[in-house]
Design a protein around this motif. Structure first.
Motif, PDB file in Angstrom:
ATOM      1  N   GLN A 134      12.447 -10.478  27.328  1.00 43.25           N
ATOM      2  CA  GLN A 134      11.317  -9.747  26.762  1.00 43.25           C
ATOM      3  C   GLN A 134      11.475  -9.494  25.265  1.00 43.25           C
ATOM      4  N   ALA A 135      12.705  -9.551  24.760  1.00 45.14           N
ATOM      5  CA  ALA A 135      12.919  -9.316  23.326  1.00 45.14           C
ATOM      6  C   ALA A 135      12.482 -10.510  22.476  1.00 45.14           C
ATOM      7  N   ARG A 147      12.698 -15.917  17.588  1.00 41.29           N
ATOM      8  CA  ARG A 147      12.876 -14.630  16.906  1.00 41.29           C
ATOM      9  C   ARG A 147      12.758 -13.523  17.949  1.00 41.29           C
ATOM     10  N   ALA A 148      13.765 -12.660  17.970  1.00 40.80           N
ATOM     11  CA  ALA A 148      13.785 -11.560  18.927  1.00 40.80           C
ATOM     12  C   ALA A 148      13.859 -10.225  18.185  1.00 40.80           C
ATOM     13  N   GLU A 149      13.285  -9.190  18.800  1.00 41.17           N
ATOM     14  CA  GLU A 149      13.280  -7.887  18.149  1.00 41.17           C
ATOM     15  C   GLU A 149      13.284  -6.794  19.206  1.00 41.17           C
ATOM     16  N   GLU A 150      14.110  -5.783  18.955  1.00 40.21           N
ATOM     17  CA  GLU A 150      14.157  -4.615  19.833  1.00 40.21           C
ATOM     18  C   GLU A 150      13.806  -3.367  19.020  1.00 40.21           C
ATOM     19  N   MET A 151      13.317  -2.344  19.701  1.00 39.86           N
ATOM     20  CA  MET A 151      12.863  -1.116  19.044  1.00 39.86           C
ATOM     21  C   MET A 151      13.973  -0.533  18.167  1.00 39.86           C
ATOM     22  N   ARG A 175      21.541 -18.354  22.031  1.00 41.57           N
ATOM     23  CA  ARG A 175      21.975 -18.040  20.669  1.00 41.57           C
ATOM     24  C   ARG A 175      21.191 -16.849  20.106  1.00 41.57           C
ATOM     25  N   THR A 176      19.899 -16.803  20.359  1.00 41.57           N
ATOM     26  CA  THR A 176      19.081 -15.704  19.850  1.00 41.57           C
ATOM     27  C   THR A 176      19.509 -14.368  20.464  1.00 41.57           C
ATOM     28  N   LEU A 177      19.661 -14.347  21.770  1.00 36.59           N
ATOM     29  CA  LEU A 177      20.008 -13.095  22.464  1.00 36.59           C
ATOM     30  C   LEU A 177      21.418 -12.627  22.109  1.00 36.59           C
ATOM     31  N   SER A 178      22.304 -13.575  21.803  1.00 34.36           N
ATOM     32  CA  SER A 178      23.679 -13.185  21.477  1.00 34.36           C
ATOM     33  C   SER A 178      23.764 -12.459  20.138  1.00 34.36           C
ATOM     34  N   HIS A 179      22.691 -12.505  19.348  1.00 32.35           N
ATOM     35  CA  HIS A 179      22.690 -11.817  18.052  1.00 32.35           C
ATOM     36  C   HIS A 179      21.998 -10.456  18.104  1.00 32.35           C
ATOM     37  N   LEU A 180      21.500 -10.041  19.273  1.00 32.68           N
ATOM     38  CA  LEU A 180      20.822  -8.747  19.369  1.00 32.68           C
ATOM     39  C   LEU A 180      21.784  -7.581  19.167  1.00 32.68           C
TER      40      LEU A 180
END
Length: 461
Positions: A149-150, A190-194, A225-230
């Motif tokens: 979802q991110a 591109r992922a983003e969390e609050m 790779r994207t999620l591992s950078h959250l």
């Protein structure tokens, strides 16, 4: 381009083309000439949230004609017109330009332009068509967005397929021709969390044709790779043990390929000089080949821009510099044979094909050094290097590059928020403490993970 299957376009009849040029040259009193030509046909699609963002089909051709006049000077003409009238104008233009040729830099025919070329197993693949490319990329974007979802967008993406042809002809009788097909896919999410900064990651796949692309593998890798950078954090400035991924190390090595480039040496923009062969350049357990024939090299060609056969060339062995990359002119200057790395143009360029990093035979890979001289409790894993065009001073050997990667501490992997890695390529090559045993075939070459001790990392202030 239609949505139906199609094959590579009809190949040029190079024998007829050479006969035409011979006849034209004879009429114009031209005794020595050569021609290099390439043409390509490509289709590319990009999407944005399930809709077509860009659909593009293109056809390109490029022809270079060189003529030597009776004084030995060379003139050159570039054109896109392969018609008889276009070729005749190019020949006449090159002949006229030869009056102003540089007497201090006169290229010649490669002595290997008619030598046997290697067999390449690169069967031509059918094109699926732009509609199929679009539906495939839409599905890939949907699958990537559905991984977590991110992941909100896939701002950079593209799927392309195409065919190309390259020829080389000269007045001595050289006739070279090759056709190729190639497809590529890239996904950058591109992922983003609050309350957190956006984070990104991507993946690339290449193949001989669209049907051979590992689409699902590309989706999974881009997501991973994207999620591992959250989960990111700042890193303290200091010197660290660094592990480069194969892609990152090949990028760094490619940025400093002038170390092994004879043209760069003659132009005075290389760290090496004419006497560098045999000198120590790296740790004794490192070898480096330029292997344009590697099975993983999708864009492989059996000859270079001057018609010289492609080969597997050993550049570094047991840490010692063993060969330079050469064109005909640089090889003649150094008293050696051309290596198959020339590009035909107003000035003949020299460049690598496909780096292959490995452990030298009969040596250890530095494992003992790694475990006894460094601490493995904390190290930086660099996934990719950024701004290579701006952060590398190839003629000085220095670099300062932003990177994407992780700080690994006691087995825990935390993404680095923002940092740069800096150093000198000579110190990197001599500071390698380990080459992992398993090499990875990437879209740009072959390399294992490479461990280097004592590199400077600067964290965000």
């Amino acid at each position: 381009m239609s949505g139906t299957n199609s094959t590579a376009p009809q190949a040029l009849n190079v024998s007829d083309l050479r006969d035409q040029l011979d006849g034209m040259a004879h009429r114009e009193g031209i005794h020595k000439w050569d021609l290099g030509a390439s043409r390509s046909s490509n289709a590319t699609v990009q999407v944005d949230r399930g809709e077509a963002k860009q659909l593009k089909a293109s056809q390109r051709s490029s022809i270079t004609v060189r003529v030597w006049n009776d004084a030995g000077l060379v003139g050159i003409t570039s054109t896109t017109d392969l018609s008889p009238s276009g070729l005749e104008r190019a020949l006449i233009g090159a002949r006229d330009a030869s009056q102003f040729g540089n007497a201090n830099d006169i290229p010649g025919f490669s002595p290997l332009a008619m030598a046997p070329t290697p067999e390449l197993n690169r069967p031509l693949q059918p094109a699926l068509g732009i509609q199929k490319l679009l539906s495939t990329l839409k599905q890939a974007e949907k699958d990537l967005l559905g991984q977590h979802q991110a992941i909100e967008t896939v701002p950079y993406n593209g799927l392309s397929e195409g065919s190309s042809e390259r020829i080389y002809l000269n007045s001595d009788g050289a006739v070279r021709q090759v056709q190729r097909t190639q497809a590529s896919l890239y996904l950058y999410a591109r992922a983003e969390e609050m309350g957190r900064k956006p984070r990104s990651g991507g993946a690339i796949r290449v193949a001989l044709g669209s049907e051979g692309l590992d689409v699902q593998g590309c989706v999974d890798e881009a997501a991973q790779r994207t999620l591992s950078h959250l989960n990111y954090q700042p890193i303290d400035t200091g010197r660290y043990l660094v592990c480069f991924t194969p892609e990152a190390f090949l990028d760094l090595l490619g940025a400093f390929s002038s170390l092994m480039n004879a043209r760069a040496i003659l132009d005075g923009v290389s760290l090496s000089d004419a006497d560098s062969i045999g000198s120590r350049l790296a740790v004794p357990f490192l070898s480096l080949h330029d292997n344009g024939l590697h099975p993983g090299h999708v864009g492989a060609a059996p000859f270079d821009g001057e018609g010289t056969p492609t080969q597997r060339l050993r550049l570094i062995h047991n840490g010692q510099l063993e060969s330079f990359l050469h064109s005909e002119a640089t090889a003649r200057h150094f008293g050696v044979k051309p290596t198959g790395h020339a590009g035909l143009g107003a000035k003949v360029s020299v460049g690598p094909d496909w780096f292959e990093v490995s452990t030298s035979e009969g040596t250890t890979s530095g494992t003992t050094h790694l475990h006894h001289s460094t601490s493995l409790d904390t190290f930086v894993l660099i996934e990719s290097l950024n701004a290579l065009h701006a952060g590398v001073k190839a003629s000085q050997g220095s670099f300062s590059l932003p990177f994407d990667g992780w700080l690994v501490r006691d087995g825990e992997k935390l993404s680095v928020e923002s940092a740069t890695v800096a150093g000198d390529i000579r110190q990197v090559l001599s500071g390698i403490v380990h080459l992992e045993p398993d090499a990875k075939v990437t879209h740009q070459g072959v390399s294992p993970h490479v461990w280097v001790d004592g590199l400077a990392i600067t964290g965000e202030a």
